[in-house]
Design an enzyme around this catalytic site. Structure first.
Site, short mmCIF file in Angstrom:
data_model
loop_
_atom_site.label_atom_id
_atom_site.label_comp_id
_atom_site.label_asym_id
_atom_site.label_seq_id
_atom_site.Cartn_x
_atom_site.Cartn_y
_atom_site.Cartn_z
N TYR A 1 109.43 73.18 7.42
CA TYR A 1 109.81 72.02 7.87
C TYR A 1 110.77 72.14 9.09
O TYR A 1 111.63 72.79 8.92
CB TYR A 1 110.29 71.06 6.88
CG TYR A 1 109.54 69.88 6.37
CD1 TYR A 1 109.11 69.10 7.10
CD2 TYR A 1 109.05 69.88 4.84
CE1 TYR A 1 108.23 68.20 6.86
CE2 TYR A 1 108.24 68.87 4.54
CZ TYR A 1 107.83 67.83 5.38
OH TYR A 1 106.98 67.07 5.00
N GLU B 1 111.94 69.13 11.26
CA GLU B 1 111.83 67.70 11.78
C GLU B 1 112.97 67.98 12.81
O GLU B 1 114.06 68.31 12.73
CB GLU B 1 112.25 66.69 10.73
CG GLU B 1 110.89 66.09 10.28
CD GLU B 1 111.16 65.60 8.67
OE1 GLU B 1 112.00 66.15 7.73
OE2 GLU B 1 110.79 64.29 8.68
N ASP C 1 95.46 59.10 30.29
CA ASP C 1 95.15 59.94 29.13
C ASP C 1 93.89 61.10 29.52
O ASP C 1 92.95 60.44 29.89
CB ASP C 1 94.37 59.02 28.24
CG ASP C 1 93.91 59.45 27.00
OD1 ASP C 1 93.88 60.69 26.85
OD2 ASP C 1 93.77 58.68 25.96
N THR D 1 94.86 65.62 24.38
CA THR D 1 94.46 66.41 23.14
C THR D 1 94.54 67.96 23.43
O THR D 1 94.43 68.33 24.72
CB THR D 1 93.24 66.08 22.49
OG1 THR D 1 92.03 66.34 23.44
CG2 THR D 1 93.35 64.79 21.87
N LYS E 1 89.80 69.80 23.09
CA LYS E 1 88.73 69.51 23.68
C LYS E 1 88.25 70.37 24.91
O LYS E 1 88.23 71.82 24.49
CB LYS E 1 88.68 68.07 24.14
CG LYS E 1 88.89 66.84 23.29
CD LYS E 1 88.82 65.49 23.73
CE LYS E 1 88.71 64.46 22.77
NZ LYS E 1 89.84 63.97 22.26
N ARG F 1 93.37 71.76 16.96
CA ARG F 1 93.28 70.19 16.93
C ARG F 1 94.66 69.48 17.02
O ARG F 1 95.46 69.85 16.09
CB ARG F 1 92.48 69.74 15.55
CG ARG F 1 92.33 68.29 15.67
CD ARG F 1 91.28 68.12 14.38
NE ARG F 1 89.96 68.52 15.05
CZ ARG F 1 89.18 67.96 15.87
NH1 ARG F 1 89.23 66.53 15.94
NH2 ARG F 1 87.97 68.68 16.22
N1 DSN Z 1 86.70 61.11 19.51
C1 DSN Z 1 86.85 61.36 20.56
C2 DSN Z 1 85.64 61.79 21.45
O1 DSN Z 1 84.72 62.02 20.78
O2 DSN Z 1 85.90 61.47 22.49
C3 DSN Z 1 88.07 60.87 21.27
O3 DSN Z 1 89.13 60.71 20.53
#
Ligand code: DSN
Length: 419
Positions: free
Chosen positions: A55, A57, A201, A227, A230, A236
């Site tokens: 933990y 925080e 974003d 994120t 990707k 993740r």
């Molecule tokens: N769910 C994601 C996507 O497939 O683009 C975006 O959050």
């Protein structure tokens, strides 16, 4: 690794079977889901490491628990690497997801009822950009811009006109299925003209930015969210980059505003991912992701399919299936039956509901990580076309499936690790 699987097999056979099933599925299918990738084994291991126990925080040097000296080191490395990789003044690496990164930014810069201006979902936006069913659509007054109906690309004169009429406090650029480059400088000018904050974003294309295969929003945006799983090919999770002046507010918004304890195991994996993304081989991967997407889109177009906006500059594109007389849901199912994974996706101004749609989104990060090159995209383009065109011909579908399985077997993933 073997030890834990043997243990799981005996102690929890249901989860063991699901895990092995997922490994086999990932090996056997060709993954063209634009938001997915194969995290390298080192990322999987760190995500499963003992840092999950801690933990922490707070932030490095200001924690609410003792024993955080190594957690501090990990988070400092992750923050510094994120700032170095993208050339940003401030980084917060704690968001558990892209949506929580977006939520934290909104909560730090907006009050409920403020106006935000974002790309609509069918043009390529995202749920967390003000969809009615999402917190963002419930808490804020949302105005959308969309792509031009003819060109299917962003029209900056129209975006400026909407901004001048609506005076948003925050403008969001970026999304999850817009396939063209976004002119961040024009967005900056529009934001300045109406004294709005500009948030980009880059969840989808951050790996391309890191690999210099896509322009960076950092010089133009006040805040950038992303994120890590990707195109960036990490664990993740999410992160936020910002100009120094917004740093303190954003940090307070992530913790204690939106989240509790950070996932230190995931933050360590993010740190490794940011380091991996500085390497020449990552740059080659990012360039090839874009090349592969272009080759696949061109192949499908030359086979007679309609690509939204006529092509792509990024890792993804959307196919308009109306000329073929099938829905996105049907196409997703047909392709799944031949072991190709894509996702149904709205086309611009799609009259169909989001759980049916008239399009599919196709992306190349995962197949590129798997080692595929443009010649394989040509081959895949023909297989996709045949499967969709001959969807009522069981023999033709069986032949496509066997070709897909052969291709998947030629590009094994995760040879040296268990799931
Ligand atoms: N769910 C994601 C996507 O497939 O683009 C975006 O959050």
């Amino acid at each position: 690794m073997k030890g834990y699987l043997e243990f799981l097999k005996r102690s929890d056979p249901e989860i063991y079977e699901a895990l092995i099933g997922e490994l086999n599925r990932e090996q056997a299918k060709i993954n063209l889901i634009a938001s997915e990738n194969y995290a390298p084994p080192v990322i999987l291991k760190i995500t499963g490491s003992l840092l999950t126990n801690k933990y922490a925080e707070g932030y490095p040097g200001k924690r609410y628990y003792s024993g955080c000296e190594f957690a501090d080191r990990v988070e400092e490395l992750a923050r510094n690497r994120a700032m170095g990789l993208f050339g940003s003044e401030h980084a917060n690496v704690q968001p558990h997801s892209g949506t929580q990164a977006n939520m934290s930014v909104y909560f730090s810069l907006l009050k409920p009822g403020d106006t935000i201006m974002t790309m609509d979902l069918s043009s390529g936006g995202h749920l967390s950009h003000g969809a009615k069913s999402n917190f963002s659509g419930k808490l804020y007054r949302v105005v959308h811009y969309g792509v031009n109906r003819e060109t299917e690309v962003l029209d900056y004169d129209e975006i400026r006109a909407i901004a001048e009429a609506e005076r948003p406090k925050l403008i969001v650029a970026g999304g999850s299925s817009y396939s063209r480059l976004i002119d961040f400088e024009k967005f900056r000018q529009i934001a300045d003209a109406v004294q709005a904050v500009l948030m980009v974003d880059m969840a989808h294309f951050s790996g391309l930015v890191a690999g210099e295969a896509h322009p960076s929003p950092i010089p133009f945006a006040d805040v950038v969210t992303s994120t890590t799983h990707k195109t960036l090919r990490g664990p993740r999770g999410g992160f936020i980059l910002a100009r120094a002046e917004h740093g303190e507010k954003i940090d307070a918004s992530v913790f204690p505003g939106v989240q509790g304890g950070p996932l230190m195991n995931v933050i360590a994996a993010k740190a490794v991912c940011f380091k991996e993304a500085t390497k020449p081989k990552f740059k080659r991967y990012a360039q090839e992701v874009v090349l592969n997407a272009r080759v696949l889109a061109d192949k499908l177009a030359s086979n007679g399919l309609r690509i939204v906006s006529g092509g792509t500059d990024t890792h993804l594109f959307v196919v308009d299936l109306r000329p073929m007389g099938i829905t996105g849901k049907e196409a997703q199912e047909i392709l799944d039956s031949v072991d190709i994974n894509v996702n149904m996706n709205e086309i611009p101004y799609d009259p169909a509901p989001p759980n049916i749609t008239n399009g599919i989104r196709i992306g190349t990060p995962a197949v590129t990580t798997r080692g595929m090159h443009p010649e394989h995209m040509d081959f895949l383009g023909d297989l996709i076309t045949t499967a969709l065109e001959k969807r009522h011909d069981a023999m033709a579908l069986a032949k496509v499936r066997s070709e897909v399985q052969g291709l998947a077997r030629s590009f094994p993933i995760y040879h040296e690790v268990s799931p």
